[in-house]
Design a protein around this motif. Sequence first.
Motif, short mmCIF file in Angstrom:
data_model
loop_
_atom_site.label_atom_id
_atom_site.label_comp_id
_atom_site.label_asym_id
_atom_site.label_seq_id
_atom_site.Cartn_x
_atom_site.Cartn_y
_atom_site.Cartn_z
N LEU A 137 54.23 40.49 53.99
CA LEU A 137 53.53 41.33 53.98
C LEU A 137 53.02 41.90 53.52
N HIS A 138 52.47 43.17 53.82
CA HIS A 138 51.22 44.12 54.20
C HIS A 138 50.95 44.41 53.12
N GLY A 139 49.54 43.92 52.39
CA GLY A 139 49.68 44.06 51.25
C GLY A 139 48.21 43.12 50.51
N VAL A 140 48.05 43.13 49.41
CA VAL A 140 46.81 42.33 48.31
C VAL A 140 47.55 41.80 47.19
N LEU A 141 47.40 40.19 47.02
CA LEU A 141 47.90 39.92 45.90
C LEU A 141 46.93 39.47 45.46
N VAL A 142 46.84 39.51 44.40
CA VAL A 142 45.50 38.61 43.30
C VAL A 142 46.14 38.39 42.26
N ALA A 163 41.14 45.41 45.09
CA ALA A 163 41.04 43.65 45.38
C ALA A 163 39.46 43.49 44.63
N LEU A 164 38.58 43.86 45.06
CA LEU A 164 37.49 43.87 45.16
C LEU A 164 36.78 43.94 43.65
N GLU A 165 37.31 45.06 43.47
CA GLU A 165 36.77 45.52 41.76
C GLU A 165 37.53 44.71 40.81
N LEU A 166 38.78 43.92 40.67
CA LEU A 166 39.71 42.91 39.82
C LEU A 166 38.42 41.71 40.25
N VAL A 167 38.25 41.08 41.52
CA VAL A 167 37.06 40.06 41.40
C VAL A 167 35.79 40.44 40.56
N LYS A 168 35.40 41.23 40.73
CA LYS A 168 34.57 42.08 40.47
C LYS A 168 34.73 41.57 38.63
N ARG A 169 35.22 41.74 38.25
CA ARG A 169 35.76 42.26 36.66
C ARG A 169 36.38 40.78 36.22
N GLY A 170 36.09 39.82 36.96
CA GLY A 170 36.38 38.51 37.07
C GLY A 170 38.11 37.29 37.42
N HIS A 171 38.81 38.83 37.86
CA HIS A 171 39.65 38.35 38.76
C HIS A 171 39.93 37.18 40.02
N SER A 219 36.95 32.58 42.10
CA SER A 219 37.14 33.83 42.22
C SER A 219 38.82 34.46 42.90
N VAL A 220 38.33 33.21 43.82
CA VAL A 220 39.88 32.85 44.44
C VAL A 220 41.41 31.62 44.33
#
Length: 319
Positions: A137-142, A163-171, A219-220
């Motif tokens: 599927l086209h999308g982003v998984l976090v 997704a980038l903002e979520l990664v910056k927030r520790g996800h 972060s990943v």
Amino acid sequence: MVKVRTEDLLNQFQLELVAGKDGIHREILMSEISRPGIEMTGYFKYYPKERLQLLGKTELSYYSDLSHAERMDRAEQICTDITPGIVVTRGLDVPEELIEACNASGVPLMRSPYKTTRVISRLTNYLEAKFAPFTALHGVLVDVYGIGVLITGQSGVGKSETALELVKRGHRLVADDSVEIRQEDYDRLIGTAPPLIEHLLEIRGLGIINVMTLFGAGSVRSYKKISMIINLETWDQKRQYDRLGLEENTMKIIDVEVPKLILPVRPGRNIAVIIEVAAMNFRLKRMGVNAAEEFSERLTNMIQQEKSGINVKADLDFD
């Protein structure tokens, strides 16, 4: 179609190849594993020869009690031209008749030092994962607070930026742009990133960035169970969006219905924070706490109380 060969098992589980070296490239066509116990008695009418065969202590103990002629007959019938392989567990000694039959027929004969139940469990899980239904599927998984959130939406709506903002927030980021999804078991969807774009994130105007290099290994992650879907769409003034959270929409992926939320996007809305709250609220719902239902119950009780007060007042006025 995913292809699994016997040599994949040798590499994955460090099995010892005892005989049948010529057949290690045989293809395994199914995840089911057979323990040919009744076949050891000579009954081969329903022998599932296309399955991986597993011999434990019980099967080999019975086999050793047979005569030499019977052992040769059983070994020759077990080793067919489509049998992908035979695994002997517990590090048991392999009978010479079985070794000869495997070398003659080209059936790989492997040995594991572990207990039978453990070997069956690990092999079955491995093969089930390989043969699981697959889609992309086209999308982003976090991974947000332990909840696998699949962010979908039209191209350019802001999925990667969110997704980038979520990664910056520790996800943690699992996959960007394309999410490969496998159905493991009847209600479990596992999302991964294609090897080509693993740990990479595409930001319009900036280009491709390596999330693990920039933000660290924490972060990943390589895979995550998909628990909910959040679809981002441009705010439409004419559309009525859910304001209470009582509506429960789902999206079907392969054979699994996944809870789905629709988030309208417009300037001033912090989508990353909203997704965080959505993930936490999803966890609360699984624990039995539903704020929308609590509000609905409060409202219903208040209306009933007001009606009761009006009825009492009407009765007093009548008296």
